[in-house]
Design a protein around this motif. Structure first.
Motif, short mmCIF file in Angstrom:
data_model
loop_
_atom_site.label_atom_id
_atom_site.label_comp_id
_atom_site.label_asym_id
_atom_site.label_seq_id
_atom_site.Cartn_x
_atom_site.Cartn_y
_atom_site.Cartn_z
N ASP A 36 -15.40 46.90 -41.76
CA ASP A 36 -16.34 48.15 -42.01
C ASP A 36 -16.03 49.26 -40.96
O ASP A 36 -16.17 50.28 -41.18
CB ASP A 36 -17.56 47.62 -42.18
CG ASP A 36 -17.75 46.82 -43.44
OD1 ASP A 36 -17.02 46.74 -44.40
OD2 ASP A 36 -18.89 46.30 -43.26
N LEU A 56 -14.62 40.31 -41.56
CA LEU A 56 -15.24 41.01 -42.63
C LEU A 56 -16.17 42.08 -42.07
O LEU A 56 -16.03 43.24 -42.60
CB LEU A 56 -16.17 40.04 -43.34
CG LEU A 56 -16.75 40.54 -44.90
CD1 LEU A 56 -15.19 40.70 -45.71
CD2 LEU A 56 -17.09 39.05 -45.52
N THR A 67 -19.42 50.64 -47.96
CA THR A 67 -19.92 50.02 -46.67
C THR A 67 -20.21 50.96 -45.64
O THR A 67 -20.49 50.58 -44.59
CB THR A 67 -18.51 49.10 -46.04
OG1 THR A 67 -17.60 49.89 -46.06
CG2 THR A 67 -18.50 47.89 -46.99
N GLY A 114 -26.95 37.63 -36.01
CA GLY A 114 -25.43 37.29 -35.45
C GLY A 114 -24.64 36.46 -36.61
O GLY A 114 -23.65 36.45 -36.33
N SER A 115 -25.39 36.09 -37.57
CA SER A 115 -24.47 35.40 -38.69
C SER A 115 -23.88 36.37 -39.56
O SER A 115 -22.63 36.41 -39.92
CB SER A 115 -25.23 34.38 -39.49
OG SER A 115 -26.53 34.71 -39.84
N PHE A 116 -24.78 37.05 -40.32
CA PHE A 116 -24.34 38.26 -41.14
C PHE A 116 -24.17 39.42 -40.68
O PHE A 116 -23.29 40.48 -40.88
CB PHE A 116 -25.18 38.20 -42.35
CG PHE A 116 -25.00 37.03 -43.28
CD1 PHE A 116 -23.92 37.09 -44.25
CD2 PHE A 116 -25.94 35.86 -43.01
CE1 PHE A 116 -23.83 35.71 -45.09
CE2 PHE A 116 -25.86 34.88 -44.00
CZ PHE A 116 -24.82 34.53 -44.95
N VAL A 117 -25.13 39.72 -39.63
CA VAL A 117 -25.26 41.05 -39.12
C VAL A 117 -25.67 40.67 -37.45
O VAL A 117 -26.22 39.74 -37.32
CB VAL A 117 -26.37 41.76 -39.54
CG1 VAL A 117 -27.23 42.93 -38.67
CG2 VAL A 117 -26.27 42.30 -41.21
N PRO A 118 -25.17 41.47 -36.63
CA PRO A 118 -25.16 41.16 -35.28
C PRO A 118 -26.69 41.15 -34.59
O PRO A 118 -27.16 40.27 -33.92
CB PRO A 118 -24.27 42.20 -34.27
CG PRO A 118 -23.70 42.74 -35.47
CD PRO A 118 -24.17 42.40 -36.55
N GLU A 171 -22.34 33.62 -32.89
CA GLU A 171 -23.06 34.72 -33.24
C GLU A 171 -22.28 36.11 -32.95
O GLU A 171 -21.88 36.34 -31.74
CB GLU A 171 -24.35 34.80 -32.61
CG GLU A 171 -25.52 33.74 -32.89
CD GLU A 171 -26.50 33.70 -31.90
OE1 GLU A 171 -27.49 33.09 -32.21
OE2 GLU A 171 -26.51 34.19 -30.96
N MET A 172 -22.23 36.71 -34.01
CA MET A 172 -21.57 37.94 -33.83
C MET A 172 -22.07 38.94 -32.94
O MET A 172 -23.19 39.09 -32.68
CB MET A 172 -21.62 38.68 -35.27
CG MET A 172 -20.22 39.01 -35.88
SD MET A 172 -20.59 40.45 -37.33
CE MET A 172 -21.29 39.29 -38.48
N ALA A 218 -24.01 48.04 -48.19
CA ALA A 218 -23.96 47.13 -47.30
C ALA A 218 -22.86 46.77 -46.44
O ALA A 218 -21.83 47.22 -46.68
CB ALA A 218 -24.48 45.74 -48.03
N PRO A 219 -23.17 46.25 -45.45
CA PRO A 219 -21.91 45.81 -44.77
C PRO A 219 -21.29 44.78 -45.41
O PRO A 219 -21.88 44.17 -46.18
CB PRO A 219 -22.57 45.26 -43.39
CG PRO A 219 -23.86 44.82 -43.79
CD PRO A 219 -24.30 45.97 -44.61
N SER A 220 -19.88 44.53 -45.07
CA SER A 220 -18.93 43.77 -46.10
C SER A 220 -19.61 42.31 -45.96
O SER A 220 -19.43 41.65 -47.15
CB SER A 220 -17.29 43.51 -45.58
OG SER A 220 -16.97 44.83 -45.87
N THR A 221 -20.36 42.04 -44.78
CA THR A 221 -20.85 40.59 -44.93
C THR A 221 -22.13 40.26 -45.64
O THR A 221 -22.48 39.08 -46.12
CB THR A 221 -21.20 40.28 -43.39
OG1 THR A 221 -21.65 41.31 -43.02
CG2 THR A 221 -20.09 39.96 -42.58
#
Lengths: 316, 441
Positions: free
Chosen positions: B183, B179, A214, A238-242, B146-147, A196-199
Motif C-alpha cells: 500500500d 501486503l 487502499t 502488529g498482525s494486520f496493522v502495526p 509483529e509488523m 482499508a489497508p490491504s491486510t
C-alpha cells in the motif's frame, strides 16, 4: 411513497442474510420502519402487534446495543422478551449449538434473535427450529438489521439511496456490517467503496460489488456517506496493522480526510467507537455525524422486521 | 539523508576523463562540470576545456563514474559503537568509492521506530561524510512476529524495510508485511535462510565442511525460503528484494519469478562473487559469513547471473566484528566481514579476469540500487547529485588491515593483492576522499 411498497412486502420466515433481499422487500421494511420512528417519538410507544408472542434474544457473543435494541423493539410491539445470557446458559457447560437450539425450540418461542461468533451458525440453527429466526450477527458474515438501519438513516437524511457514493472504511475483512451493507446498498442502487489497508481487505471484494481502495484520501473523494467500522484491539498490534497510531494516521477519519468527501457528506459508525483509533473524537461529535441517529433507527428497523414477521406467524 | 547542507565553495571541472555511466551505457572520453553539488554539464566538449573560475581536476584518462551505492551495511551505532560508528563506516565508504550507504536496523536498539530513524539521520548528518539512509526493521525488534509502523517509518525517511540478518519464518507474518508494505510502495528486503535448516551450521554443507568437521548449511536453506517468498509476492503483489543470494539454484528461482513479471529483485555480496568455501582454508573466521561462502560452481553461477542481469545489486554486506568475537574456533566465531573499502577493488577482479564487463559490474552498484531505492544518484546526468568517483582501474595495491578505516578489521581480503583503486570520492560536490600512496594519506 414508492410503488415497490405497494407491490412488494417482506414475506420471509427468517431474516438471515441481506444477499437475497430484493429492493422491494427492503423498501417495504424501510416504510414500516419510518412509521415505527414516528410511533417511537410518541409519549405512549407501546403497540400490541406481538402481544402474546415470545421473542428470545440468544446472544452467544457479547452485545450491548444490538441486544437492547431488539429487546426494546420486541417490548414496544407487545412481545414477551427473554434474554439468554450465554455465560449463564448450558452453552458454557459444553452443549452444542444444535442441542441448545432444540432445547429452546421446545420452549416454543415465536421469534429467535441470534448472534454467534461463527459465520453460518445462525443459519444452521434456523434449520433446526420451528420459529422465525433473525440473524443479529454471525461471525464476519452478515448483520442484516445493521445494514437496514444504516439504509434507513441514509434515506431519511438524504431522501434517497440510489446514486449515492458510500465509502465503507476500516476492517472490511472481519466485518459482517460491511458485507451486509455492501449487499443492501448495492441492491438499492448506491455506489459502494471499501477503504482499508490491504491486510484488512478481503480478496475479491470487488466481486461483491464494492470498489476497493487502499488510500483513504482517494477512497473518500466525492463520497456522500463515510461509514467507519470498528477496528478490534487485537488486530492493531502488529498482525494486520502495526499500531493504533499508524492506523489512525492513514485510516482514521480526521478533518483532513473528511475534507475529501462531499461538503455535505454524512458520517456513520455502527458503534461502539474507538475514539482516536478509527475516528477522531471531534469527528464523532461533528454536526454531520449521524451516529446517534443510527441508534434510534436501529430500534425502528428492528420493530419493522418484527412487525413484518408477525404478519406471517401462524394464526395471525 | 543527503550531505548537501554545506554547498561546496567552488565549482569543479573534471577534464580528460573516461566517463562511464552505467545508466545510459556510455563509456567515452569527456569531461564533467560540478556546480552547487550537482552535475551541471558533461560530455565530449568538456574533455579539454573548462569554464573559467572553476577548480580543474585532470583525470588523466581515468574512469569517472557515479559513486557506488551500497544497500547493505551493518554498523554498531547505536549500541555497539566499539565495532563501527556511522562516522567510521562513512570514512571507510568514502575510501572505497561508496557515496551512499544504506545502514541495516540490526543495532541496539533495533531501528524499528520513527525516533530511531530520526536518530540515524541526525547522527549521519552531523558525523558522516557520505550519504546515509536507514533501512528500518519490518518486524518489531526483528523478532519476525509483529509488523512495524511501515507507513510512518517511511514518512520519517526509512528507505526500505528488512528483517536484517534474520529471516521471517512465520509465513503469515511475511504475507501480511508484503501486503501491508504494498500500500505504501515500500520495498521489502529479505535475508533468505531457513532458520531451522541453518541452526547450528557454520559453513556451506559439502566436501569442505565434511573434511573440516563443521556443520554445514545446505543451499536448500536458501532456496526453500526464496521459493516461499516468491509465492507470497505472487499472492500479495508486494515489492520484494532478496538481499544476498549465494547459490545457482536460487538464480533459477529468480529467473522464473522475473519471467512471470513479479516485482522481485535480488542482490549478492561481493564476497560471494569473488570467494568460495575453499578460501576458508584452515578455519579462517573472517570468511565465516551469512549466507556461507559456497562452492566454486555457485560462485561462477553468481557471476554469470550478474552478467545476465538476473542479479540486480552487489553489496559489500559490510559487517564489522571485533577480535573478541572473531578470535575463536571457527564454529564459535561470529559471522560477518567488513567490505566497504574493498568493495570496488574486489569486484574489479571480475573485470580483470574477463568474467564481466565494467559497465554491467558498475550497474549493479550504481543505477540499479538507485532505481530500487528511488534515489536520484547513481547516474551521470545533468542535475543528478555530484556523487562521483575517479578510479584508476590498473593501480595495484595490497590490502593492509592496519590502513583500513573501518573500526573493526575483519576483512576477508586482508593481505590480498588488488588492482584498481579509487583516487577521488566526491559527495554532493565535496571531495570526501583523496588517494595518497599507502601510509601517507
Amino acid at each position: 411513497m414508492t410503488s415497490s411498497f405497494v407491490n412488494a412486502s417482506f414475506t420471509r420466515r427468517h431474516l438471515l442474510t441481506c444477499e437475497e433481499l430484493k429492493a422491494g422487500e427492503i423498501n417495504a421494511l424501510l416504510e414500516l420502519a419510518d412509521k415505527a420512528v414516528e410511533s417511537n417519538r410518541q409519549v405512549i410507544k407501546k403497540r400490541d402487534i406481538l402481544r402474546g408472542r415470545t421473542l428470545i434474544n440468544l446472544f452467544f457473543e457479547a452485545s450491548t446495543r444490538t441486544q437492547s435494541s431488539f429487546e426494546l423493539a420486541g417490548k414496544r410491539l407487545g412481545a414477551d422478551v427473554m434474554n439468554m445470557n450465554v455465560s449463564n446458559s448450558s452453552v458454557s457447560k459444553g452443549e452444542t449449538l444444535i442441542d441448545t437450539a432444540m432445547t429452546l425450540n421446545a420452549m416454543r418461542p415465536d421469534i429467535l434473535v441470534v448472534r454467534h461468533h461463527a459465520a453460518g451458525a445462525v443459519e444452521l440453527l434456523a434449520q433446526k427450529v420451528d420459529c422465525s429466526v433473525i440473524n443479529a450477527g454471525d461471525g464476519a458474515h452478515q448483520h442484516p438489521t445493521q445494514a437496514l438501519l444504516d439504509a434507513l438513516t441514509i434515506r431519511r437524511a438524504k431522501g434517497r439511496i440510489a446514486g449515492l457514493t458510500v465509502a465503507i472504511c476500516g476492517d472490511i475483512m472481519h466485518s459482517r456490517v460491511a458485507r451486509s451493507n455492501i449487499n443492501v446498498l448495492n441492491t438499492l442502487g448506491a455506489r459502494v467503496r471499501v477503504v482499508a489497508p490491504s491486510t484488512l481487505l478481503p480478496p475479491q471484494a470487488e466481486r461483491l460489488g464494492a470498489e476497493p481502495y487502499t488510500d483513504m484520501m482517494k477512497g473518500l473523494e466525492g463520497a456522500d456517506i463515510v461509514m467507519m467500522l470498528r477496528l478490534q484491539k487485537e488486530r492493531m498490534q502488529g498482525s494486520f496493522v502495526p499500531s493504533t497510531r499508524e492506523y489512525f494516521h492513514f485510516f482514521g477519519l480526521d478533518h483532513e480526510k473528511l475534507a475529501r468527501a462531499k461538503p455535505d457528506a454524512l458520517i456513520m459508525h455502527p458503534g461502539p467507537m474507538n475514539r482516536g483509533v478509527e475516528i477522531a473524537s471531534t469527528i464523532a461529535d461533528h454536526s454531520r455525524s449521524v451516529i446517534r441517529d443510527q441508534v434510534e433507527m436501529g430500534v425502528a428497523v428492528r420493530m419493522a422486521v418484527l412487525e413484518a414477521m408477525a404478519r406471517l406467524l401462524p394464526n395471525h | 539523508m543527503r550531505k548537501n547542507e554545506n554547498p561546496p565553495a567552488e565549482a569543479t571541472a573534471f577534464l580528460n576523463a573516461r566517463l562511464v555511466d552505467p545508466a545510459s551505457g556510455k563509456d567515452e572520453p569527456g569531461g564533467l562540470l560540478v556546480k552547487d553539488g550537482v552535475i551541471a554539464d558533461l560530455g565530449g566538449h568538456l574533455r579539454r576545456n573548462a569554464p573559467e573560475q572553476v577548480r580543474v581536476v585532470d583525470c588523466k584518462g581515468h574512469v569517472l563514474c557515479p559513486g557506488l551505492i551500497d544497500m547493505q551495511v551493518f554498523t554498531g551505532e547505536p549500541g555497539q559503537e566499539h565495532r563501527e560508528t556511522l562516522k567510521t563506516a562513512s570514512h571507510a565508504a568514502a575510501a572505497g568509492g561508496v557515496t551512499t550507504i544504506v545502514v541495516m536496523p540490526d543495532t541496539e536498539p533495533v531501528i524499528d521506530q520513527v525516533a530511531l530513524v530520526d536518530f540515524i539521520q541526525r547522527r549521519s548528518r552531523d558525523n558522516a561524510v557520505v550519504n546515509v539512509h536507514a533501512m528500518a526493521a519490518m518486524t518489531r525488534g526483528l523478532k519476525g512476529q509483529e509488523m512495524t509502523e511501515i507507513g510512518l517509518l517511511q514518512r520519517a525517511g526509512a528507505i526500505a524495510f528488512t528483517n536484517g540478518k534474520a529471516s521471517v519464518a512465520n509465513t503469515r507474518v511475511m504475507r501480511n508485511v508484503l501486503l501491508y508494505a504494498k500500500d505504501f510502495g515500500a520495498l521489502i528486503c529479505h535475508h533468505t535462510e531457513d532458520p531451522y535448516l541453518t541452526e547450528g551450521a557454520v559453513m556451506n554443507a559439502g566436501e569442505v565442511a565434511t573434511r573440516l568437521g563443521l556443520p554445514g548449511v545446505p543451499t536448500a536453506a536458501e532456496t526453500v525460503m526464496l521459493e516461499r517468498d516468491v509465492r507470497l509476492v505472487e499472492l500479495t503483489g508486494g515489492r520484494y528484494h532478496a538481499t544476498t543470494l549465494s547459490c545457482s539454484e536460487s538464480l533459477a528461482v529468480i529467473r522464473a519469478a522475473k519471467a512471470r513479471k513479479l516485482p522481485v529483485t535480488c542482490g549478492v555480496s561481493v564476497n560471494h562473487l569473488t570467494l568460495n568455501e575453499n578460501d576458508i582454508g584452515s578455519y579462517r573466521t573472517f570468511l565465516r559469513l551469512r549466507p556461507p561462502l559456497r562452492a566454486e560452481d555457485d560462485r561462477t553461477a553468481m557471476v554469470r547471473g550478474l552478467a545476465s542481469g538476473d542479479i540486480d545489486v552487489i553489496v559489500s554486506s559490510h559487517d564489522p566484528q571485533d577480535a573478541d568475537v572473531k578470535r575463536h574456533p571457527f564454529a564459535e566465531a561470529a559471522d560477518g566481514a567488513i567490505g566497504l573499502e574493498t568493495l570496488l577493488a574486489a569486484a574489479l577482479r571480475l573485470v580483470h579476469s574477463g568474467e564481466i564487463g565494467l559497465l554491467p559490474l558498475l550497474k549493479a552498484m550504481t543505477i540499479n540500487p538507485a532505481r530500487l531505492l528511488g534515489l536520484p544518484s547513481g547516474r551521470l546526468e545533468k542535475g543528478a547529485p555530484a556523487d562521483l568517483i575517479l578510479v584508476d582501474l590498473g593501480l595495484p595495491w595490497v590490502v593492509d588491515k592496519a590502513l583500513l578505516r573501518a573500526r573493526s578489521k575483519n576483512s576477508p581480503f586482508d593481505e590480498s593483492k588488488m588492482q584498481g583503486r579509487v583516487l577521488t570520492t566526491m559527495v554532493a560536490g565535496n571531495t570526501v576522499y583523496q588517494y595518497a600512496p599507502a601510509g601517507r594519506e
